[in-house]
Design an enzyme around this catalytic site. Structure first.
Site, PDB file in Angstrom:
ATOM      1  N   GLY A   1      20.424 -27.232 -39.149  1.00  0.00           N
ATOM      2  CA  GLY A   1      18.989 -26.884 -39.625  1.00  0.00           C
ATOM      3  C   GLY A   1      18.233 -27.972 -39.556  1.00  0.00           C
ATOM      4  O   GLY A   1      16.942 -27.709 -39.496  1.00  0.00           O
TER       5      GLY A   1
ATOM      6  N   CYS B   1      20.014   5.204 -27.303  1.00  0.00           N
ATOM      7  CA  CYS B   1      19.750   4.784 -26.247  1.00  0.00           C
ATOM      8  C   CYS B   1      19.610   5.924 -24.841  1.00  0.00           C
ATOM      9  O   CYS B   1      20.497   6.543 -24.951  1.00  0.00           O
ATOM     10  CB  CYS B   1      20.400   3.455 -25.590  1.00  0.00           C
TER      11      CYS B   1
ATOM     12  N   CYS C   1      22.660   4.651 -22.131  1.00  0.00           N
ATOM     13  CA  CYS C   1      23.972   4.600 -22.457  1.00  0.00           C
ATOM     14  C   CYS C   1      24.468   5.317 -23.856  1.00  0.00           C
ATOM     15  O   CYS C   1      25.610   5.517 -23.967  1.00  0.00           O
ATOM     16  CB  CYS C   1      24.532   3.226 -22.778  1.00  0.00           C
TER      17      CYS C   1
ATOM     18  N   CYS D   1      18.379   0.482 -24.920  1.00  0.00           N
ATOM     19  CA  CYS D   1      19.000  -0.804 -25.336  1.00  0.00           C
ATOM     20  C   CYS D   1      18.058  -2.086 -24.972  1.00  0.00           C
ATOM     21  O   CYS D   1      17.521  -2.274 -23.758  1.00  0.00           O
ATOM     22  CB  CYS D   1      20.305  -1.134 -24.918  1.00  0.00           C
TER      23      CYS D   1
ATOM     24  N   CYS E   1      24.003  -2.731 -22.087  1.00  0.00           N
ATOM     25  CA  CYS E   1      23.684  -1.401 -21.735  1.00  0.00           C
ATOM     26  C   CYS E   1      24.329  -0.911 -20.584  1.00  0.00           C
ATOM     27  O   CYS E   1      24.960   0.120 -20.536  1.00  0.00           O
ATOM     28  CB  CYS E   1      22.283  -1.186 -21.750  1.00  0.00           C
TER      29      CYS E   1
END
Length: 280
Positions: free
Chosen positions: A29, A239, A242, A264, A270
């Protein structure tokens, strides 16, 4: 491109970036400064991520580049073409086959493995910038772990809107020490950072900063007990290509009918789902 060094950057530049990357991995971080180089794409278009990728990529690697989840966007295709031209390495749209994945605004749906590196392009690395304009002051706040103004910002959001409205750039804490900006990925993707198997690297070329979330690092998303962190939901949606119901979906309006449909966001995932459905 044969007149260029392998992976475009000279070896000294690669070593300097890798040293900064190692420091970033050692202190999750923490924003490590580095000497950001001029690249053949404009600053703000992924130069930080591209420099990380070029400094790490090897001849045995396989690269995937995605932008907003798309493998075929202008940004993704341009970056991929540059890396291929100066390295000759293979590329893929399947995140499972890639060893290095460079991305902007999304993390692939399939979780990273231990042998994979995800490089995120970061426009604004400093999470405190929205509450403090001075760089010297933000460094002091990080050093003293003074994040009260960030907590106040979240509180004011709740007072004004009844909930935390931050969608992208959601403030997160690495290993209980540094608040970092996870890049403008949706909140849906943030949970993938906690105790992940793979290495996440963040590069900001314009701001000249590198930071990292190494594998198996605790990532905490800032929130209150009575206002817990929530991700985007797509209740009842699937979706249109798919049929997936458990992925991050983009809203698209049909140009002819004007109706809203879902698709997607991760186009590589996808496409793989569609191939599997045809086989079955």
């Amino acid at each position: 491109m044969s007149e260029y060094n392998f992976a475009f950057l000279d070896e000294g530049s690669k070593r300097e970036i890798r040293r900064a990357t190692l420091k970033a991995v050692a202190i999750p971080g923490y924003q490590v400064p580095f000497a950001s180089r001029e690249m053949p794409i404009g600053r703000g278009w992924g130069t930080g991520g591209l420099q990380l990728t070029l400094s790490l990529i090897g001849k045995s690697d396989c690269l995937k580049v995605m932008d907003q989840g798309h493998d075929d966007s202008v940004n993704a295709v341009s970056i991929k073409r540059l890396v291929v031209d100066c390295t000759g390495i293979p590329t893929t749209e399947d995140s499972r086959k890639a060893t290095v994945i460079q991305t902007r605004h999304r993390i692939p749906e399939i979780p990273l493995r231990e042998d994979q590196i995800l490089v995120l392009q970061v426009p604004l690395p400093e999470p405190l910038r929205r509450v403090e304009a001075k760089e010297r002051e933000t460094k002091r706040m990080h050093a003293e772990m003074d994040y009260s103004s960030m907590w106040l910002r979240l509180y004011e959001d709740i007072v004004r809107w009844g909930k935390i409205t931050i969608g992208a750039d959601y403030p997160s804490m690495a290993n209980g020490r540094y608040v970092f900006n996870p890049s403008p990925i949706p909140r849906y993707d943030l949970l993938k950072l906690h105790q992940a198997d793979g290495l996440y690297l963040f590069g900001a070329g314009r701001e000249k900063k590198i930071y990292a979330i190494p594998p198996y690092t605790n990532v905490t998303l800032l929130s209150f007990d009575d206002y817990p962190f929530e991700v985007e939901r797509f209740d009842g949606a699937s979706c249109r290509l798919c049929g997936s119901r458990d992925t991050f979906l983009d809203e698209i309006y049909d140009g002819e009918t004007g109706t809203k449909v879902y698709q997607c966001s991760d186009t590589g995932f996808c496409a793989q789902k569609q191939r599997e459905r045809r086989v079955v």
